[in-house]
Design an enzyme around this catalytic site. Structure first.
Site, mmCIF file in Angstrom:
data_model
loop_
_atom_site.group_PDB
_atom_site.id
_atom_site.type_symbol
_atom_site.label_atom_id
_atom_site.label_comp_id
_atom_site.label_asym_id
_atom_site.label_seq_id
_atom_site.Cartn_x
_atom_site.Cartn_y
_atom_site.Cartn_z
ATOM 1 N N GLU A 1 -10.552 -2.843 15.204
ATOM 2 C CA GLU A 1 -9.442 -3.638 15.748
ATOM 3 C C GLU A 1 -8.985 -3.143 17.109
ATOM 4 O OE1 GLU A 1 -6.138 -4.640 13.150
ATOM 5 O OE2 GLU A 1 -7.373 -4.222 11.406
ATOM 6 N N HIS B 1 -5.300 0.076 1.140
ATOM 7 C CA HIS B 1 -5.851 -1.227 1.526
ATOM 8 C C HIS B 1 -7.027 -1.085 2.485
ATOM 9 C CE1 HIS B 1 -3.499 -0.738 5.233
ATOM 10 N NE2 HIS B 1 -4.194 -1.736 5.739
ATOM 11 N N GLU C 1 1.401 2.280 13.076
ATOM 12 C CA GLU C 1 0.338 2.204 12.069
ATOM 13 C C GLU C 1 -0.773 1.371 12.694
ATOM 14 O OE1 GLU C 1 -2.224 0.896 10.259
ATOM 15 O OE2 GLU C 1 -1.037 -0.251 8.797
ATOM 16 N N ASP D 1 0.864 -1.180 0.000
ATOM 17 C CA ASP D 1 0.000 0.000 0.000
ATOM 18 C C ASP D 1 0.906 1.238 0.000
ATOM 19 O OD1 ASP D 1 -1.654 2.141 0.612
ATOM 20 O OD2 ASP D 1 -2.867 1.000 2.037
#
Length: 395
Positions: free
Chosen positions: A168, A322, A159, A60
């Site tokens: 998440e 992505h 990240e 990405d």
């Protein structure tokens, strides 16, 4: 989450996405709803042991190059710095930080296998301690690891972003690392984040392909794709063509990673989306809003990146990442009759209190239009609930 907002679990509210990241997250959640938070965490970190997911993220370019620029082109921040890379994966951000002039870099990852390969990668590039380099790799979770080799660090980089920014729940760990190790006045990279929303027609649901297949219309399938998405209230993670957007854009949430608490991830926003015919390829005077489209931006702002501030955007107007966009299908499409019609919305997003690493969303919406006399008229509100979890199956 605002105290007056209650989330209702959706019976069929799983994600519909085929990319590598979601496939591995689906595998991570196979333990079912009865799994303890620790068990879910173990499965979650194990899902990142495959090289496929790291290949997808490294490939990405908008994502990876944004971090590269921030870490290698800001010498006033990185030169001589002590850097903690939270969730280091294969070690690419640690390598960038070392290249940018950091005196010491600690890569921390909760997956022991990937942490081991990160050590090998660092050594292969001559940046490990044994080679006289600044980088060490520590295996463990932020919340559990006892020693990272430094009492304080001057920069934390990670990240951490998930689909719709907050999926998440990795930001929890970044904030925990900040509170444990970041020196006063230290930097968090990225340091700002924001979520944006716009309305879109049925093309956001993936119907465009079926409209013209080798010169033939397959609109019955397009209609069923849209109908199925609306009935099941699934969050779709897919790239949305900018031509599908038919309202203006509203920023619904922003966060300052330097000062925020973990609870400020959860939010409720009330906003209006105004019909924007100039965004439609047909410039029609009416348009059906079939979905809301969510995306995010993160900033490596001038506060810390003085020489080279960077913005990483996942907007439909930017190069595809992505993360793509998160699409919330409306149970029933809403027709905006003319330029100036508004879709009044109340959107809530929060980490689930009952299911670890799950993101719950609630949406209320209705048309607010002006009558011939100029008086505002509001349509009855409708409601939809959505859940994004790592199970990949029915909620």
């Amino acid at each position: 989450l605002a105290h007056d907002c209650v989330f209702v679990p959706a019976e069929h509210a799983s994600n519909s996405v085929s990319n590598v990241r979601m496939q591995h997250l689906a595998a991570a959640g196979a333990g079912g709803a009865s799994a303890t938070a620790r068990h879910v965490d173990t499965l979650y970190f194990d899902s990142y042991s495959s090289f496929d997911i790291h290949h997808e993220m490294l490939s990405d370019k908008p994502r990876t190059q944004a971090y590269q620029q921030a870490l290698t082109q800001n010498p006033s921040l990185l030169s001589g710095a002590t850097v903690l890379d939270v969730g280091c994966g294969t070690g690419i951000l640690s390598l960038f930080a070392a290249t940018g002039g950091a005196a010491a870099v600690v890569g921390l990852d909760g997956n022991e296998r990937i942490a081991g390969f990160a050590r090998e990668v660092i050594a292969a590039n001559g940046l490990d301690a044994a080679s006289g380099g600044p980088v060490i790799i520590v295996s463990g979770k932020v919340e559990e690891v006892q020693d990272i080799g430094h009492k304080q660090v001057s920069v934390i980089v990670s990240e951490w972003m998930g689909y719709a920014l907050l999926f998440e729940s990795m930001l929890d760990s970044v904030l925990a690392a900040r509170d444990r190790w970041l020196a006063p006045g230290g930097a968090v990279l990225p340091d700002k984040a924001a979520i944006h929303v716009a309305g879109a027609d049925s093309r956001a649901l993936g119907t465009a392909f079926w409209q013209n297949v080798y010169g033939f219309s397959m609109h019955p399938i397009a209609n069923e794709v849209a109908s199925l998405a609306s009935r099941e209230s699934k969050v779709l993670v897919r790239p949305v063509e900018q031509e599908a957007l038919n309202t203006d854009t509203v920023q619904v949430h922003s966060m300052d990673l330097v000062s925020m608490t973990q609870y400020q991830q959860d939010f409720t926003a009330q906003f209006e989306l105004t019909f924007n015919s100039s965004r439609s390829s047909s410039n029609a005077c009416t348009s059906d809003v079939a979905a809301l489209v969510l995306w995010f931006d993160v900033e490596f702002s001038e506060r810390f990146c003085k020489e080279c501030p960077v913005t990483l955007s996942t907007s439909p107007l930017s190069e595809v990442t992505h993360w793509a966009q998160a699409v919330l299908p409306l149970p029933q499409a809403v027709r905006l009759q003319h330029h100036g019609d508004k879709l009044a919305c109340r959107l809530s997003m929060a980490r689930s209190r009952s299911k670890h690493r799950t993101l719950d969303m609630s949406l209320e919406y209705g048309v607010s239009s002006s009558s011939s006399s100029g008086d505002a008229q509001a349509a009855p509100k409708q409601m939809a609930v959505y859940t994004m979890d790592v199970s990949g199956g029915d909620g």
